[in-house]
Scaffold this motif. Structure first.
Motif, PDB file in Angstrom:
ATOM      1  N   ASP A  64       9.694  -2.660   3.837  1.00 55.17           N
ATOM      2  CA  ASP A  64       9.899  -3.185   2.540  1.00 55.17           C
ATOM      3  C   ASP A  64       8.433  -3.388   1.717  1.00 55.17           C
ATOM      4  O   ASP A  64       8.390  -3.401   0.462  1.00 55.17           O
ATOM      5  N   GLY A  65       7.296  -3.408   2.378  1.00 58.01           N
ATOM      6  CA  GLY A  65       6.104  -3.629   1.686  1.00 58.01           C
ATOM      7  C   GLY A  65       4.954  -3.265   2.660  1.00 58.01           C
ATOM      8  O   GLY A  65       4.953  -3.290   3.932  1.00 58.01           O
ATOM      9  N   LEU A  66       3.816  -3.222   2.146  1.00 59.36           N
ATOM     10  CA  LEU A  66       2.487  -3.020   2.480  1.00 59.36           C
ATOM     11  C   LEU A  66       1.517  -4.039   2.293  1.00 59.36           C
ATOM     12  O   LEU A  66       1.398  -4.571   1.058  1.00 59.36           O
ATOM     13  N   PRO A  67       0.630  -4.217   3.208  1.00 59.86           N
ATOM     14  CA  PRO A  67      -0.443  -5.169   2.777  1.00 59.86           C
ATOM     15  C   PRO A  67      -1.480  -4.389   2.086  1.00 59.86           C
ATOM     16  O   PRO A  67      -1.777  -3.260   2.400  1.00 59.86           O
ATOM     17  N   ILE A  68      -2.297  -5.047   0.938  1.00 63.35           N
ATOM     18  CA  ILE A  68      -3.259  -4.337   0.442  1.00 63.35           C
ATOM     19  C   ILE A  68      -4.725  -5.061   0.897  1.00 63.35           C
ATOM     20  O   ILE A  68      -4.672  -6.150   1.046  1.00 63.35           O
ATOM     21  N   THR A  92       4.654  -6.889  14.745  1.00 63.18           N
ATOM     22  CA  THR A  92       3.965  -5.490  14.743  1.00 63.18           C
ATOM     23  C   THR A  92       2.450  -5.826  14.627  1.00 63.18           C
ATOM     24  O   THR A  92       2.056  -6.567  13.834  1.00 63.18           O
ATOM     25  N   ARG A  93       1.535  -5.354  15.711  1.00 67.59           N
ATOM     26  CA  ARG A  93       0.338  -5.479  15.659  1.00 67.59           C
ATOM     27  C   ARG A  93      -0.642  -4.172  15.259  1.00 67.59           C
ATOM     28  O   ARG A  93      -0.240  -3.247  15.072  1.00 67.59           O
ATOM     29  N   MET A  94      -1.778  -4.637  14.779  1.00 64.90           N
ATOM     30  CA  MET A  94      -2.672  -3.548  14.708  1.00 64.90           C
ATOM     31  C   MET A  94      -2.910  -3.010  15.871  1.00 64.90           C
ATOM     32  O   MET A  94      -2.962  -3.416  17.037  1.00 64.90           O
ATOM     33  N   PRO A  95      -3.172  -1.429  15.911  1.00 61.70           N
ATOM     34  CA  PRO A  95      -3.298  -0.771  14.932  1.00 61.70           C
ATOM     35  C   PRO A  95      -2.165   0.051  14.546  1.00 61.70           C
ATOM     36  O   PRO A  95      -2.054   1.141  13.670  1.00 61.70           O
ATOM     37  N   ASN A  96      -0.955  -0.780  14.633  1.00 61.14           N
ATOM     38  CA  ASN A  96       0.464   0.013  14.398  1.00 61.14           C
ATOM     39  C   ASN A  96       0.849  -0.616  12.930  1.00 61.14           C
ATOM     40  O   ASN A  96       2.029  -0.395  12.515  1.00 61.14           O
ATOM     41  N   ILE A  97      -0.092  -0.783  12.212  1.00 60.97           N
ATOM     42  CA  ILE A  97       0.228  -1.385  10.668  1.00 60.97           C
ATOM     43  C   ILE A  97      -0.246  -0.381   9.694  1.00 60.97           C
ATOM     44  O   ILE A  97      -1.581  -0.137   9.708  1.00 60.97           O
ATOM     45  N   THR A  98       0.898  -0.161   8.849  1.00 59.94           N
ATOM     46  CA  THR A  98       0.509   0.749   7.696  1.00 59.94           C
ATOM     47  C   THR A  98      -0.094  -0.203   6.497  1.00 59.94           C
ATOM     48  O   THR A  98       0.392  -1.052   6.226  1.00 59.94           O
ATOM     49  N   VAL A  99      -1.349   0.297   6.176  1.00 59.77           N
ATOM     50  CA  VAL A  99      -2.042  -0.618   5.057  1.00 59.77           C
ATOM     51  C   VAL A  99      -2.289   0.440   3.819  1.00 59.77           C
ATOM     52  O   VAL A  99      -2.290   1.587   3.948  1.00 59.77           O
ATOM     53  N   CYS A 100      -2.848  -0.370   2.755  1.00 56.66           N
ATOM     54  CA  CYS A 100      -3.231   0.494   1.732  1.00 56.66           C
ATOM     55  C   CYS A 100      -4.345  -0.539   0.982  1.00 56.66           C
ATOM     56  O   CYS A 100      -4.692  -1.283   1.311  1.00 56.66           O
ATOM     57  N   LYS A 101      -4.965   0.402  -0.013  1.00 57.33           N
ATOM     58  CA  LYS A 101      -6.234  -0.180  -0.744  1.00 57.33           C
ATOM     59  C   LYS A 101      -5.881  -0.292  -2.321  1.00 57.33           C
ATOM     60  O   LYS A 101      -4.957   0.376  -2.769  1.00 57.33           O
ATOM     61  N   ILE A 122      -0.025   4.660  -6.370  1.00 57.74           N
ATOM     62  CA  ILE A 122       1.101   4.105  -6.150  1.00 57.74           C
ATOM     63  C   ILE A 122       2.201   4.938  -5.723  1.00 57.74           C
ATOM     64  O   ILE A 122       3.225   4.461  -4.882  1.00 57.74           O
ATOM     65  N   ILE A 123       2.054   6.201  -6.030  1.00 55.54           N
ATOM     66  CA  ILE A 123       2.975   7.196  -5.604  1.00 55.54           C
ATOM     67  C   ILE A 123       2.736   7.617  -4.120  1.00 55.54           C
ATOM     68  O   ILE A 123       3.931   7.790  -3.314  1.00 55.54           O
ATOM     69  N   GLU A 124       1.577   7.280  -3.654  1.00 60.85           N
ATOM     70  CA  GLU A 124       1.308   7.557  -2.158  1.00 60.85           C
ATOM     71  C   GLU A 124       1.916   6.480  -1.347  1.00 60.85           C
ATOM     72  O   GLU A 124       2.479   6.610  -0.436  1.00 60.85           O
ATOM     73  N   VAL A 125       1.757   5.117  -2.094  1.00 63.29           N
ATOM     74  CA  VAL A 125       2.143   4.101  -1.299  1.00 63.29           C
ATOM     75  C   VAL A 125       3.673   4.120  -1.370  1.00 63.29           C
ATOM     76  O   VAL A 125       4.387   3.808  -0.325  1.00 63.29           O
TER      77      VAL A 125
END
Length: 211
Positions: free
Chosen positions: A173-177, A146-155, A160-163
């Motif tokens: 299953d997971g997000l990149p920080i 899956t390529r950018m910009p179709n990747i969901t990320v977080c900071k 954590i409830i938003e994630v």
């Protein structure tokens, strides 16, 4: 947090009579102020009671469920993140499968030669590729990721409830920080947050072992 019978009595007294001093609470329970001090400290720190100097204790009006919700709403990604597993976009699908099994993770983050995030690989991506007739030893992961910009990320500072909501909405299953690099030209992966991290949070909450 499960209250003792004495702590429940204290909450009920304060609820019905607050604001009330520690001495007055002790008198109603036929105990000394020193005996009640640990219970009052626990109830205050847990949020059931609040205390004001020269006024006394009063009931906050919040149930255990409300207090738990308040606590969760202040937990950030930084509190429960894990180490990310990063691979180069030039590696083969076969090597990516090996990396996923060796690292025992459900998601691989793909970067370019400048360590900028360019893609994500999930178990489903690799399984789908392995079921086909592709030459896994020679095909690069860039074809199936899956390529950018179709990747969901977080900071790190995200709640954590938003994630958790993002994981549910996206069914992943997971997000990149990430952190932004080169004035917004891309992201560098600095961590990951997964369903396993969320589960660890739930266990800590159940055991009253919040960090």
């Amino acid at each position: 947090m499960e209250l003792t019978s004495r702590q429940e009595k204290i909450v009920e007294i304060v609820k019905n009579n607050g604001p009330i001093t520690g001495e007055q609470i002790a008198d109603q329970l036929s105990l000394t102020r020193a005996t009640l001090r640990p219970d009052l400290a626990i109830l205050t720190m847990a949020g059931y009671l609040d205390a004001r100097p020269r006024v006394g204790y009063f009931y906050t009006g919040k149930s255990g469920t409300q207090l738990l919700a308040d606590k969760v709403k202040h937990i950030t990604v930084n509190d429960y993140q894990s180490r990310p597993v990063v691979v180069q976009q030039s590696i083969t699908i076969y090597d990516a499968i090996c990396a996923m099994f060796l690292e025992d993770v459900g998601t691989l983050f793909v970067v370019d030669t400048d360590t900028t995030l360019v893609g994500v690989l999930s178990r489903k991506d690799l399984l789908r590729a392995s079921l086909g007739k592709q030459a896994l030893e020679s095909m690069p992961v860039s074809i199936i990721m899956t390529r950018m910009p179709n990747i969901t990320v977080c900071k790190k500072e995200d709640l954590i409830i938003e994630v958790a909501n993002k994981l549910i909405d996206k069914q992943i299953d997971g997000l990149p920080i990430v952190v932004e690099v080169d004035r917004g030209s891309g992201y560098e992966v600095v961590g990951r947050i997964t369903k396993t991290n969320i589960t660890a949070l739930l266990v800590d909450l159940a055991n009253d072992e919040m960090i």
